[in-house]
Design an enzyme around this catalytic site. Structure first.
Site, PDB file in Angstrom:
ATOM      1  N   ARG A  41      42.434  41.920  37.492  1.00 14.18           N
ATOM      2  CA  ARG A  41      43.745  41.247  37.791  1.00 14.18           C
ATOM      3  C   ARG A  41      43.772  40.332  39.132  1.00 14.18           C
ATOM      4  O   ARG A  41      42.933  40.739  39.887  1.00 14.18           O
ATOM      5  CB  ARG A  41      45.156  42.091  37.577  1.00 14.18           C
ATOM      6  CG  ARG A  41      44.972  43.271  38.438  1.00 14.18           C
ATOM      7  CD  ARG A  41      45.791  44.083  39.023  1.00 14.18           C
ATOM      8  NE  ARG A  41      46.539  43.129  40.019  1.00 14.18           N
ATOM      9  CZ  ARG A  41      46.171  43.040  41.301  1.00 14.18           C
ATOM     10  NH1 ARG A  41      44.846  43.258  41.939  1.00 14.18           N
ATOM     11  NH2 ARG A  41      46.831  41.994  42.276  1.00 14.18           N
ATOM     12  N   GLY A  42      44.678  39.689  39.406  1.00 14.91           N
ATOM     13  CA  GLY A  42      44.861  38.826  40.412  1.00 14.91           C
ATOM     14  C   GLY A  42      44.220  37.369  40.117  1.00 14.91           C
ATOM     15  O   GLY A  42      43.062  37.146  39.497  1.00 14.91           O
ATOM     16  N   ALA A  43      45.059  36.545  40.687  1.00 18.90           N
ATOM     17  CA  ALA A  43      44.582  35.026  40.174  1.00 18.90           C
ATOM     18  C   ALA A  43      43.193  34.579  40.355  1.00 18.90           C
ATOM     19  O   ALA A  43      42.708  34.271  39.424  1.00 18.90           O
ATOM     20  CB  ALA A  43      45.605  34.041  40.699  1.00 18.90           C
ATOM     21  N   ARG A  79      46.409  36.028  29.810  1.00 15.86           N
ATOM     22  CA  ARG A  79      47.440  35.992  30.776  1.00 15.86           C
ATOM     23  C   ARG A  79      47.763  34.728  31.076  1.00 15.86           C
ATOM     24  O   ARG A  79      47.152  33.653  31.599  1.00 15.86           O
ATOM     25  CB  ARG A  79      46.950  36.841  32.012  1.00 15.86           C
ATOM     26  CG  ARG A  79      46.578  38.346  31.969  1.00 15.86           C
ATOM     27  CD  ARG A  79      46.855  39.098  33.012  1.00 15.86           C
ATOM     28  NE  ARG A  79      48.169  39.299  33.340  1.00 15.86           N
ATOM     29  CZ  ARG A  79      48.679  39.990  34.552  1.00 15.86           C
ATOM     30  NH1 ARG A  79      47.682  40.264  35.408  1.00 15.86           N
ATOM     31  NH2 ARG A  79      49.811  39.960  34.877  1.00 15.86           N
ATOM     32  N   GLN A 183      50.955  47.772  42.002  1.00 16.60           N
ATOM     33  CA  GLN A 183      49.617  47.340  42.583  1.00 16.60           C
ATOM     34  C   GLN A 183      49.654  47.532  43.931  1.00 16.60           C
ATOM     35  O   GLN A 183      48.468  47.592  44.854  1.00 16.60           O
ATOM     36  CB  GLN A 183      49.555  45.965  42.259  1.00 16.60           C
ATOM     37  CG  GLN A 183      48.878  45.526  40.858  1.00 16.60           C
ATOM     38  CD  GLN A 183      50.497  45.414  39.879  1.00 16.60           C
ATOM     39  OE1 GLN A 183      51.501  46.005  40.303  1.00 16.60           O
ATOM     40  NE2 GLN A 183      50.381  44.513  39.154  1.00 16.60           N
ATOM     41  N   ASP A 224      50.202  33.132  41.841  1.00 18.20           N
ATOM     42  CA  ASP A 224      49.577  32.865  40.684  1.00 18.20           C
ATOM     43  C   ASP A 224      49.490  31.592  40.196  1.00 18.20           C
ATOM     44  O   ASP A 224      48.539  31.040  39.304  1.00 18.20           O
ATOM     45  CB  ASP A 224      50.210  33.743  39.550  1.00 18.20           C
ATOM     46  CG  ASP A 224      49.872  35.263  39.829  1.00 18.20           C
ATOM     47  OD1 ASP A 224      50.587  35.966  40.552  1.00 18.20           O
ATOM     48  OD2 ASP A 224      48.964  35.631  39.198  1.00 18.20           O
ATOM     49  N   ASN A 234      54.651  34.285  41.613  1.00 14.02           N
ATOM     50  CA  ASN A 234      53.597  35.382  42.180  1.00 14.02           C
ATOM     51  C   ASN A 234      54.500  36.607  41.653  1.00 14.02           C
ATOM     52  O   ASN A 234      55.632  36.376  40.732  1.00 14.02           O
ATOM     53  CB  ASN A 234      53.790  35.350  43.721  1.00 14.02           C
ATOM     54  CG  ASN A 234      52.757  36.218  44.110  1.00 14.02           C
ATOM     55  OD1 ASN A 234      51.536  36.283  43.701  1.00 14.02           O
ATOM     56  ND2 ASN A 234      53.156  37.351  45.152  1.00 14.02           N
ATOM     57  N   LYS A 235      53.942  37.722  42.006  1.00 13.00           N
ATOM     58  CA  LYS A 235      54.116  38.966  41.245  1.00 13.00           C
ATOM     59  C   LYS A 235      55.872  39.032  41.298  1.00 13.00           C
ATOM     60  O   LYS A 235      56.579  38.757  42.430  1.00 13.00           O
ATOM     61  CB  LYS A 235      53.608  40.102  42.115  1.00 13.00           C
ATOM     62  CG  LYS A 235      54.175  41.528  41.836  1.00 13.00           C
ATOM     63  CD  LYS A 235      54.028  41.742  40.159  1.00 13.00           C
ATOM     64  CE  LYS A 235      52.719  41.520  39.901  1.00 13.00           C
ATOM     65  NZ  LYS A 235      52.619  41.547  38.135  1.00 13.00           N
TER      66      LYS A 235
END
Ligand code: MRU
Length: 337
Positions: A41-43, A79, A183, A224, A234-235
């Site tokens: 995960r993570g852009a 995603r 996270q 993101d 973002n998150k």
């Protein structure tokens, strides 16, 4: 993350910090499942894994263009919010007519670019933070995980904190735990202890009062997807963090590679926000955290309006939003703030 003997190897982020396990992904379906359950995960990391996924797809399609296209669609839809995934799938797929080696070469190039971008963001971001924040050493607040796990090596916002630590300028990182999947607690606290950087964890709902208390000198987050007007997805919780930072007069800086800027998306209103369903809210980290019949709302990301962001730091530039700049042009001059 790497291509090793015909497979994509990634650290399984779902079992951290309890154990460090490497997943070997040999089929597109495995990769899509790993991305869906946030094993990777993570852009920026999603962009890199997507590029490698095209190599898997090319091999699986065995020369059938329709099959290849179907696999590419599976990959890019795994995603939806981080633009890096679909962007890198399509960039690497352009090499399909030239054969497998060209596809794999393009995927490796994406990986190398993200590693280089991380290094530059760390230095540029630390320079920028030194310029805008007077305190020495500095306390940084961050959300989610933006370290090496999210970007192959280095990272984005957390790479800036690491660079400040190397420069002996970091008092501590205040990390939000980042519900529902933690996270911040599971990954960021783990990475910070690996780098020997002082840090404390807070529950997400403590962020506003900690900011108001004056403890924090700068908020650093990843992204993101950044729209052309600089609205930034973002998150989930990032928008609230930006509101609280604005209220407290604390600079709010987004650190992200150019590959996360999506000029084709005009504003944040057009960014697709992934809904991850109720179970993560009602049953994570274990079943029974809420009655089983409980309904939930679980957007994985939110959009922070450009006006709440002080600046965006990329590997190539600082976009000074507080000075009226937008990401639409290449800017080389110094920020006004
Ligand atoms: O749902 P996640 O864990 O993939 O969300 C990740 C984030 O929101 C990160 O802040 C973002 O991808 C930047 S990672 C360098």
């Amino acid at each position: 993350m790497d291509w090793v003997e015909g497979a994509v190897e990634v650290i399984d982020q779902t079992v951290l910090p309890g154990s460090v396990e490497v997943l070997r992904l040999t089929a597109v379906a495995d990769m899509v499942a790993a991305v869906d359950r946030l094993a990777v995960r993570g852009a920026p990391a999603l962009g890199v894994v997507g590029g490698f996924g095209v190599a898997l797809a090319y091999r699986e399609a065995a020369g059938d263009p329709a099959r290849l296209e179907a696999l590419l669609v599976d990959l890019e839809r795994a995603r939806p919010t981080a633009v890096n995934l679909a962007r890198m799938v399509r960039r690497v797929a352009e090499f399909a007519p030239q054969g497998f080696d060209a596809v794999l070469g393009a995927a490796l190039e994406v990986r190398d670019e993200e590693i280089a971008a991380s290094r530059k963001m760390a230095a540029r971001g630390a320079d920028f933070v030194e310029k805008i924040a007077a305190a020495r050493p500095l306390t940084v607040m961050t959300i989610c995980n933006t370290g090496a796990l999210a970007a192959v090596e280095g990272g984005t916002a957390l790479a800036v904190a690491e660079e400040l630590h190397k420069r002996d300028m970091l008092e501590e990182v205040v990390a939000l735990e980042t519900r529902p999947l933690l996270q911040g607690a599971r990954l960021t606290a783990w990475e910070l202890s690996q780098m020997g950087a002082p840090h404390r964890l807070i529950v997400d709902s403590a962020a506003a009062s900690v900011l108001a208390s004056g403890l924090v000198d700068v908020v650093l987050t990843g992204a993101d997807r950044i729209a052309a007007n600089a609205d930034t997805a973002n998150k989930i919780g990032t928008f609230g963090l930006a509101l609280a930072a604005a209220d407290a007069g604390v600079p709010f800086v987004v650190v992200a590679p150019e590959s996360t800027i999506d000029l084709e998306t005009a504003t944040g209103a057009s960014i697709p926000i992934e809904d991850r369903g109720a179970r993560e809210v009602t049953s994570y980290p274990f079943a029974g955290t809420a009655p089983p019949e409980t309904k939930a709302i679980n957007p994985a990301f939110d959009v922070t309006r450009a006006e709440l962001i002080t600046a965006i730091v990329t590997e190539r530039r600082v976009v000074d939003l507080s000075g009226g700049e937008t990401p639409t042009g290449e800017l080389d001059h110094e920020p006004s703030k």
